[in-house]
Write a protein that holds these residues in place. Structure first.
Motif, PDB file in Angstrom:
ATOM      1  N   GLU A 147      -4.294   0.936  -0.029  1.00 31.99           N
ATOM      2  CA  GLU A 147      -4.125  -0.499   0.194  1.00 31.99           C
ATOM      3  C   GLU A 147      -5.314  -1.087   0.952  1.00 31.99           C
ATOM      4  O   GLU A 147      -5.783  -2.191   0.643  1.00 31.99           O
ATOM      5  CB  GLU A 147      -2.819  -0.765   0.950  1.00 31.99           C
ATOM      6  CG  GLU A 147      -1.553  -0.413   0.188  1.00 31.99           C
ATOM      7  CD  GLU A 147      -1.222  -1.429  -0.895  1.00 31.99           C
ATOM      8  OE1 GLU A 147      -1.887  -2.487  -0.958  1.00 31.99           O
ATOM      9  OE2 GLU A 147      -0.296  -1.164  -1.674  1.00 31.99           O
ATOM     10  N   LEU A 166      -8.395  -1.174  -1.530  1.00 31.46           N
ATOM     11  CA  LEU A 166      -8.219  -2.188  -2.572  1.00 31.46           C
ATOM     12  C   LEU A 166      -8.355  -3.596  -2.001  1.00 31.46           C
ATOM     13  O   LEU A 166      -9.002  -4.467  -2.613  1.00 31.46           O
ATOM     14  CB  LEU A 166      -6.854  -2.026  -3.236  1.00 31.46           C
ATOM     15  CG  LEU A 166      -6.686  -0.811  -4.149  1.00 31.46           C
ATOM     16  CD1 LEU A 166      -5.228  -0.669  -4.565  1.00 31.46           C
ATOM     17  CD2 LEU A 166      -7.579  -0.922  -5.380  1.00 31.46           C
ATOM     18  N   ALA A 167      -7.759  -3.828  -0.836  1.00 24.37           N
ATOM     19  CA  ALA A 167      -7.853  -5.152  -0.224  1.00 24.37           C
ATOM     20  C   ALA A 167      -9.294  -5.481   0.134  1.00 24.37           C
ATOM     21  O   ALA A 167      -9.769  -6.605  -0.091  1.00 24.37           O
ATOM     22  CB  ALA A 167      -6.962  -5.221   1.018  1.00 24.37           C
ATOM     23  N   ARG A 189      -6.665  -5.849  -4.803  1.00 24.85           N
ATOM     24  CA  ARG A 189      -5.253  -5.516  -4.640  1.00 24.85           C
ATOM     25  C   ARG A 189      -4.355  -6.261  -5.611  1.00 24.85           C
ATOM     26  O   ARG A 189      -3.435  -5.690  -6.184  1.00 24.85           O
ATOM     27  CB  ARG A 189      -4.803  -5.793  -3.198  1.00 24.85           C
ATOM     28  CG  ARG A 189      -3.351  -5.377  -2.965  1.00 24.85           C
ATOM     29  CD  ARG A 189      -3.172  -3.878  -3.212  1.00 24.85           C
ATOM     30  NE  ARG A 189      -1.775  -3.450  -3.281  1.00 24.85           N
ATOM     31  CZ  ARG A 189      -1.079  -3.291  -4.397  1.00 24.85           C
ATOM     32  NH1 ARG A 189      -1.628  -3.580  -5.574  1.00 24.85           N
ATOM     33  NH2 ARG A 189       0.149  -2.841  -4.382  1.00 24.85           N
ATOM     34  N   VAL A 198       0.521   1.266  -6.938  1.00 29.25           N
ATOM     35  CA  VAL A 198      -0.323   2.374  -6.467  1.00 29.25           C
ATOM     36  C   VAL A 198       0.544   3.625  -6.466  1.00 29.25           C
ATOM     37  O   VAL A 198       1.516   3.710  -5.709  1.00 29.25           O
ATOM     38  CB  VAL A 198      -0.874   2.105  -5.057  1.00 29.25           C
ATOM     39  CG1 VAL A 198      -1.617   3.332  -4.532  1.00 29.25           C
ATOM     40  CG2 VAL A 198      -1.782   0.882  -5.052  1.00 29.25           C
TER      41      VAL A 198
END
Length: 220
Positions: free
Chosen positions: A119, A122-123, A128, A134
């Motif tokens: 997370e 990806l952010a 995201r 995921v």
């Protein structure tokens, strides 16, 4: 020639060294902390700890799995090592964001890392919102890639049809079980073009231009 992915409606991506370039050096920071942890747990000198780290990775697909089996390591303690790593070496790629957004169908992450790490990365990369889920190491019950069991749990959890799924990975060996199941495989990264493995269907040094050039299923 344009890679033909017009039969694909599910896009499965590894995370580290796949959705960002290996040359960022980010995984070097991950490995450094991992080696220090192995040394602390085992009491080995750093060079021997590194050798053991690689041995467990080769044998189990994941250093953590070896540490769990042979040293009783709590996965939460291991994963916490990486939750405060600086992400500043990872740069957003607007062209990759656009290419991923243009893929028809579902987009999923399949990573041997934990959810918090996935997370965060990806952010930071601005990706995201592009992925439906995921599927991380806890999701598949610590049966890490390339364990076929982890792949089967991914398929079962998301109702995947391997024949219409493409899997993108920087690790050649992780593509074999995907190919055996009937997925279309894409090896990504600096060693991709040198691969001669028959289970690797497509090879590209860079992910973005490959996706941009690919022939895709037409929108209905």
């Amino acid at each position: 020639m344009r890679p033909d992915l017009s039969h694909i409606d599910t896009w499965l991506f590894d995370l580290d060294n796949t959705l960002y370039p290996e040359e960022s050096g980010f995984m070097g920071s991950v490995e450094g902390r991992m080696t220090a942890f192995v040394a602390k747990v085992t009491g080995l000198p750093r060079d021997e700890a590194y050798a053991l780290q690689k041995k467990y990775f080769a044998e189990h697909g994941l250093t953590l799995k070896g540490l769990m089996l042979h040293h009783g390591v709590d996965p939460a303690d291991f994963h916490a090592l990486f939750h405060d790593l600086s992400l500043e070496v990872l740069a957003q790629d607007p062209e990759l964001v656009a290419a991923l957004a243009g893929l028809p169908g579902r987009r999923l992450i399949f990573t041997n890392a934990d959810n918090t790490h996935a997370e965060r990365v990806l952010a930071h990369l601005g990706l995201r919102g592009l992925f439906d889920d995921v599927f991380h190491i806890h999701s598949f019950g610590f049966a890490p890639k390339p364990d076929p069991l982890g792949f089967q749990r991914m398929i079962d959890a998301h109702g995947l049809n391997p024949a219409t799924t493409s899997f993108f990975e920087d690790s050649e060996r992780n593509l074999k079980p995907a190919a055996d199941l009937g997925m279309t495989t894409v090896l990504v990264g600096p060693r991709a073009l040198a691969s001669t493995a028959p289970f690797v269907h497509h090879r590209t040094e860079k992910l973005t231009p490959f996706l941009t050039a690919a022939r895709l299923k037409e929108a209905i």
